[in-house]
Write a protein that holds these residues in place. Structure first.
Motif, PDB file in Angstrom:
ATOM      1  N   THR A  24       0.869  -1.182   0.000  1.00 48.76           N
ATOM      2  CA  THR A  24       0.000   0.000   0.000  1.00 48.76           C
ATOM      3  C   THR A  24       0.902   1.226   0.000  1.00 48.76           C
ATOM      4  O   THR A  24       1.914   1.257   0.708  1.00 48.76           O
ATOM      5  CB  THR A  24      -0.889   0.015   1.269  1.00 48.76           C
ATOM      6  N   GLN A  25       0.554   2.206  -0.809  1.00 52.98           N
ATOM      7  CA  GLN A  25       1.374   3.425  -0.872  1.00 52.98           C
ATOM      8  C   GLN A  25       0.546   4.622  -0.413  1.00 52.98           C
ATOM      9  O   GLN A  25      -0.568   4.830  -0.906  1.00 52.98           O
ATOM     10  CB  GLN A  25       1.880   3.630  -2.305  1.00 52.98           C
ATOM     11  N   PHE A  26       1.109   5.384   0.508  1.00 53.85           N
ATOM     12  CA  PHE A  26       0.431   6.583   1.022  1.00 53.85           C
ATOM     13  C   PHE A  26       1.008   7.840   0.370  1.00 53.85           C
ATOM     14  O   PHE A  26       2.225   7.974   0.251  1.00 53.85           O
ATOM     15  CB  PHE A  26       0.678   6.741   2.531  1.00 53.85           C
ATOM     16  N   GLU A  27       0.121   8.750   0.035  1.00 53.19           N
ATOM     17  CA  GLU A  27       0.556  10.077  -0.434  1.00 53.19           C
ATOM     18  C   GLU A  27      -0.259  11.102   0.351  1.00 53.19           C
ATOM     19  O   GLU A  27      -1.485  11.005   0.416  1.00 53.19           O
ATOM     20  CB  GLU A  27       0.307  10.202  -1.952  1.00 53.19           C
ATOM     21  N   VAL A  28       0.423  12.073   0.920  1.00 50.59           N
ATOM     22  CA  VAL A  28      -0.276  13.037   1.780  1.00 50.59           C
ATOM     23  C   VAL A  28      -1.105  14.036   0.954  1.00 50.59           C
ATOM     24  O   VAL A  28      -2.130  14.531   1.411  1.00 50.59           O
ATOM     25  CB  VAL A  28       0.737  13.746   2.725  1.00 50.59           C
ATOM     26  N   MET A  29      -0.688  14.290  -0.280  1.00 58.17           N
ATOM     27  CA  MET A  29      -1.411  15.255  -1.116  1.00 58.17           C
ATOM     28  C   MET A  29      -2.661  14.593  -1.719  1.00 58.17           C
ATOM     29  O   MET A  29      -2.696  13.374  -1.896  1.00 58.17           O
ATOM     30  CB  MET A  29      -0.525  15.779  -2.253  1.00 58.17           C
ATOM     31  N   PRO A  30      -3.665  15.419  -2.073  1.00 59.06           N
ATOM     32  CA  PRO A  30      -4.865  14.831  -2.672  1.00 59.06           C
ATOM     33  C   PRO A  30      -4.566  14.197  -4.037  1.00 59.06           C
ATOM     34  O   PRO A  30      -3.581  14.572  -4.679  1.00 59.06           O
ATOM     35  CB  PRO A  30      -5.809  16.031  -2.857  1.00 59.06           C
ATOM     36  N   GLN A  31      -5.420  13.283  -4.473  1.00 56.10           N
ATOM     37  CA  GLN A  31      -5.203  12.632  -5.773  1.00 56.10           C
ATOM     38  C   GLN A  31      -5.325  13.661  -6.897  1.00 56.10           C
ATOM     39  O   GLN A  31      -6.337  14.360  -6.998  1.00 56.10           O
ATOM     40  CB  GLN A  31      -6.238  11.518  -5.981  1.00 56.10           C
ATOM     41  N   PRO A  32      -4.302  13.778  -7.741  1.00 57.53           N
ATOM     42  CA  PRO A  32      -4.391  14.755  -8.838  1.00 57.53           C
ATOM     43  C   PRO A  32      -5.349  14.277  -9.925  1.00 57.53           C
ATOM     44  O   PRO A  32      -5.703  13.098  -9.960  1.00 57.53           O
ATOM     45  CB  PRO A  32      -2.945  14.824  -9.366  1.00 57.53           C
ATOM     46  N   PRO A  33      -5.752  15.165 -10.846  1.00 56.84           N
ATOM     47  CA  PRO A  33      -6.674  14.749 -11.910  1.00 56.84           C
ATOM     48  C   PRO A  33      -6.010  13.751 -12.856  1.00 56.84           C
ATOM     49  O   PRO A  33      -4.790  13.767 -13.008  1.00 56.84           O
ATOM     50  CB  PRO A  33      -6.976  16.058 -12.644  1.00 56.84           C
ATOM     51  N   GLU A  34      -6.829  12.907 -13.507  1.00 56.50           N
ATOM     52  CA  GLU A  34      -6.281  11.913 -14.445  1.00 56.50           C
ATOM     53  C   GLU A  34      -5.685  12.602 -15.670  1.00 56.50           C
ATOM     54  O   GLU A  34      -4.710  12.149 -16.237  1.00 56.50           O
ATOM     55  CB  GLU A  34      -7.393  10.957 -14.900  1.00 56.50           C
ATOM     56  N   GLU A  35      -6.314  13.681 -16.108  1.00 56.39           N
ATOM     57  CA  GLU A  35      -5.833  14.412 -17.290  1.00 56.39           C
ATOM     58  C   GLU A  35      -5.546  15.844 -16.896  1.00 56.39           C
ATOM     59  O   GLU A  35      -6.283  16.436 -16.115  1.00 56.39           O
ATOM     60  CB  GLU A  35      -6.909  14.417 -18.390  1.00 56.39           C
ATOM     61  N   GLU A  36      -4.495  16.415 -17.471  1.00 57.99           N
ATOM     62  CA  GLU A  36      -4.193  17.815 -17.192  1.00 57.99           C
ATOM     63  C   GLU A  36      -5.073  18.740 -18.042  1.00 57.99           C
ATOM     64  O   GLU A  36      -5.622  18.312 -19.048  1.00 57.99           O
ATOM     65  CB  GLU A  36      -2.713  18.111 -17.458  1.00 57.99           C
ATOM     66  N   ASN A  37      -5.165  19.993 -17.603  1.00 58.19           N
ATOM     67  CA  ASN A  37      -5.868  21.013 -18.384  1.00 58.19           C
ATOM     68  C   ASN A  37      -4.838  21.611 -19.342  1.00 58.19           C
ATOM     69  O   ASN A  37      -4.129  22.554 -19.008  1.00 58.19           O
ATOM     70  CB  ASN A  37      -6.426  22.061 -17.411  1.00 58.19           C
ATOM     71  N   LYS A  38      -4.752  21.021 -20.546  1.00 59.99           N
ATOM     72  CA  LYS A  38      -3.643  21.375 -21.442  1.00 59.99           C
ATOM     73  C   LYS A  38      -3.546  22.864 -21.776  1.00 59.99           C
ATOM     74  O   LYS A  38      -2.455  23.433 -21.720  1.00 59.99           O
ATOM     75  CB  LYS A  38      -3.706  20.537 -22.710  1.00 59.99           C
ATOM     76  N   PRO A  39      -4.661  23.528 -22.126  1.00 57.20           N
ATOM     77  CA  PRO A  39      -4.515  24.957 -22.473  1.00 57.20           C
ATOM     78  C   PRO A  39      -3.940  25.775 -21.313  1.00 57.20           C
ATOM     79  O   PRO A  39      -3.299  26.788 -21.512  1.00 57.20           O
ATOM     80  CB  PRO A  39      -5.951  25.397 -22.781  1.00 57.20           C
ATOM     81  N   LEU A  40      -4.168  25.289 -20.092  1.00 56.47           N
ATOM     82  CA  LEU A  40      -3.697  26.034 -18.919  1.00 56.47           C
ATOM     83  C   LEU A  40      -2.220  25.760 -18.630  1.00 56.47           C
ATOM     84  O   LEU A  40      -1.472  26.663 -18.254  1.00 56.47           O
ATOM     85  CB  LEU A  40      -4.549  25.627 -17.705  1.00 56.47           C
ATOM     86  N   VAL A  41      -1.777  24.512 -18.807  1.00 57.21           N
ATOM     87  CA  VAL A  41      -0.439  24.154 -18.328  1.00 57.21           C
ATOM     88  C   VAL A  41       0.623  24.000 -19.421  1.00 57.21           C
ATOM     89  O   VAL A  41       1.819  24.103 -19.132  1.00 57.21           O
ATOM     90  CB  VAL A  41      -0.466  22.865 -17.477  1.00 57.21           C
ATOM     91  N   TRP A  42       0.224  23.724 -20.664  1.00 56.93           N
ATOM     92  CA  TRP A  42       1.237  23.516 -21.711  1.00 56.93           C
ATOM     93  C   TRP A  42       2.072  24.783 -21.851  1.00 56.93           C
ATOM     94  O   TRP A  42       1.519  25.866 -21.805  1.00 56.93           O
ATOM     95  CB  TRP A  42       0.539  23.197 -23.056  1.00 56.93           C
ATOM     96  N   PRO A  43       3.395  24.772 -22.045  1.00 60.65           N
ATOM     97  CA  PRO A  43       4.263  23.627 -22.273  1.00 60.65           C
ATOM     98  C   PRO A  43       4.956  23.128 -20.998  1.00 60.65           C
ATOM     99  O   PRO A  43       5.996  22.487 -21.078  1.00 60.65           O
ATOM    100  CB  PRO A  43       5.306  24.212 -23.234  1.00 60.65           C
ATOM    101  N   TYR A  44       4.373  23.456 -19.850  1.00 60.34           N
ATOM    102  CA  TYR A  44       5.050  23.090 -18.598  1.00 60.34           C
ATOM    103  C   TYR A  44       4.676  21.685 -18.137  1.00 60.34           C
ATOM    104  O   TYR A  44       3.714  21.095 -18.617  1.00 60.34           O
ATOM    105  CB  TYR A  44       4.737  24.128 -17.509  1.00 60.34           C
ATOM    106  N   TRP A  45       5.412  21.199 -17.171  1.00 59.83           N
ATOM    107  CA  TRP A  45       5.212  19.858 -16.609  1.00 59.83           C
ATOM    108  C   TRP A  45       3.900  19.852 -15.838  1.00 59.83           C
ATOM    109  O   TRP A  45       3.751  20.577 -14.852  1.00 59.83           O
ATOM    110  CB  TRP A  45       6.393  19.541 -15.691  1.00 59.83           C
TER     111      TRP A  45
END
Ligand code: FAD
Ligand code: SF4
Length: 488
Positions: free
Chosen positions: A322-343
């Motif tokens: 079992t793997q724990f992550e303290v941060m909330p689960q991120p979205p399955e897909e990114e919002n490309k117009p908002l984040v491209w060309p960044y990671w």
């Protein structure tokens, strides 16, 4: 540009994986790379954009459109020349780089990006197979002596660059084998260690002297960082014996979880667990290896290191992982117009996760519980982000069973005593303080002492370590010679 309409005709083709039941039986690589024909089709998808964002998205600034074109033309020999002009070790990055270049690919705006990493992988594997990767010894020697401390990707890249311009380079490493976290940390199933050995042989032929098992300075008595040193050299001695010293010792201080019960047996840092398996794979006999066989394993930390603990535990035959992550689960897909060309921030499922793992997000460990001095479980609570802070959600307390807990919450900084031994100033995060400016970049406050890689920038990526090693090499060369022909 290979094929003008390629990006409209061809789909992205992912590298394959061997089946899970088969790969869980061993620690060898299981990625099935693209063959020549598939690489050509993938390269044909490159649009050779006027402004190649992939090139600036890649930390070593690989000249991606050019090698894509060369692969499309079938000119693999020139493709490796282009690739090596910016990257000393594409076989490392072609295997384990998260590929920020692909996030920045223009095709990624409204389609799937070009499989740049798989093409890089294919080019360098072909180059080794064809015998095109040869030592490049210098034509003239400068008579200048340089000590590089730490043999991870930053130290290796710097040493290779400096040896090729004629300096006498000695690479000091406290562990018994060369490679830093590439050797002891990153599992063999992600990158087999023969790739490092081949480069060591190449670098020896170029004049680099490797001194393994040599600790420069001292570690605190209770330190848990990997250390198989048989010999110690003081910082003063190194400064006396060499014209310049480059510190590339990584950021090895693991982040701890000081909650009640931390002292129980069965709770280990990831960096106690993973290197032991690397050693066993290398044929070493270990007494009392930390093993997960038949155990309920909980990995705390949702990043790369945690994922590597998952893959290794499953190969040991853990009862559950079992793997724990303290941060909330991120979205399955990114919002490309908002984040491209960044990671982008998005849910990433690694090959180790696919091999079997329960993933819990937004969970915090309040205490470890145990019996007779051994860990038996964890007390947890779910958390949520409020006003930029993680706060506990009342009523979500839970107890998890665990026979083994692996702490993979990242690294805080380099081991302070090593920097202190040289009198190197630290930045606010405890890393070696040095800028990356064009003039005097990577120089610390101590005359003739430089710093690069994770030791300077904090915990990062192999590709960033290679970039810093290359750039620091240029800076050291300039310091010693008054000018440098090395690329930045
Ligand atoms: C488990 C794990 C998995 C990772 N997976 C990935 C991945 O998939 N992709 C990716 O890009 N990055 C990954 N990373 C991060 C990556 O490995 C590092 O960012 C990178 O190795 C840093 O390179 P470096 O040369 O700066 O330091 P390191 O690789 O840490 O090497 C430093 C070396 O210096 C030696 N040293 C330190 N002090 C001394 C001293 N005083 N005397 C002599 N020797 C000394 C150490 O023993 C070590 O060998 C991972 C890290 C970990 C821990
Ligand atoms: S090194 Fe990483 S970022 Fe650069 S081209 Fe290769 S995969 Fe992309």
């Amino acid at each position: 540009m290979g094929k003008v309409t390629g990006f409209m005709e061809f789909e992205r083709l992912e590298e394959g994986y061997k089946p899970v039941p088969e790969r869980l039986k061993h620690y060898r690589e299981f990625v099935v790379g693209l063959d020549d024909a598939q690489s050509k089709v993938q390269a044909a998808r490159c649009m050779d954009c006027g402004t190649p964002f992939c090139n600036s998205g890649c930390p070593v600034n690989n000249i991606i459109p050019d090698f894509n074109d060369l692969v499309f033309q079938g000119d693999w020999k020139n493709a490796i020349t282009v690739l090596h002009s910016t990257n000393n070790f594409p076989e490392f990055t072609g295997r384990i780089c998260p590929a920020p270049c692909e996030a920045a690919c223009v095709l990624n705006v409204n389609d799937d990006p070009v499989g740049i990493k798989s093409i890089e992988h294919a080019i360098i594997d072909r180059a080794w197979a064809e015998g095109w990767v040869q030592p490049q010894p210098p034509r003239h020697k400068t008579g200048k002596k340089i000590a590089v401390v730490g043999s991870g990707p930053a130290g290796m890249a710097a040493a290779q660059q400096l040896a090729r311009v004629g300096h006498d380079v000695t690479l000091f490493e406290k562990n018994d084998r060369v490679g830093g976290l590439l050797r002891y940390g990153i599992p063999d199933f992600k990158m087999e260690k023969t790739h490092i050995d081949r480069r060591v042989a190449q670098m020896e032929a170029e004049g680099v002297v490797f001194r393994t098992g040599v600790m420069v300075g001292t570690l605190p008595k209770d330190s848990k960082v990997t250390n198989w040193a048989k010999e110690t050299i003081t910082p003063e001695q190194l400064q006396k014996d060499f014209d310049a010293v480059l510190l590339t010792g990584g950021a090895e201080q693991s982040r701890d979880l000081p909650v009640p019960g931390r002292e129980l047996d069965g709770i280990h840092f990831a960096m106690e667990f993973l290197p032991q398996q690397n050693k066993v794979n290398a044929g070493d006999k270990l007494k009392g290896q930390l093993r997960a066989d038949g155990k309920h394993v909980i990995v705390i930390g949702g990043g790369d290191t945690g994922s590597d603990c998952v893959g290794t535990s499953n190969r040991h035959g853990a009862a559950s992982v079992t793997q724990f992550e303290v941060m909330p689960q991120p979205p399955e897909e990114e919002n490309k117009p908002l984040v491209w060309p960044y990671w982008p921030l998005k849910l990433r499922t690694s090959s180790s996760h696919e091999e079997g793992c329960v993933r819990e997000f937004a969970i915090s460990t309040k205490a470890f519980i145990g019996e007779k001095g051994k860990v038996t479980g964890l007390q947890t609570v779910h958390v949520e982000m409020r006003d930029g802070k993680l706060v506990e959600i009342a009523g979500t307390e839970k107890t998890y069973q665990a026979d083994m807990v692996l702490l993979a919450m990242g690294f805080v900084n380099p081991v302070a005593s090593i920097l202190d031994g040289f009198g190197v100033d630290k930045d606010a995060r405890g890393n070696a303080k040095a800028t990356t400016e064009f003039t005097n970049g990577y120089a610390t406050n101590v005359p003739k002492v430089f710093a690069a890689g994770d030791m300077r920038r904090g915990q990062s990526l192999v590709v960033w370590a290679i970039r810093e090693g290359r750039q620091a090499a240029r800076s050291v060369d300039e310091y010693l010679m008054g000018f440098s022909d090395l690329p930045r």
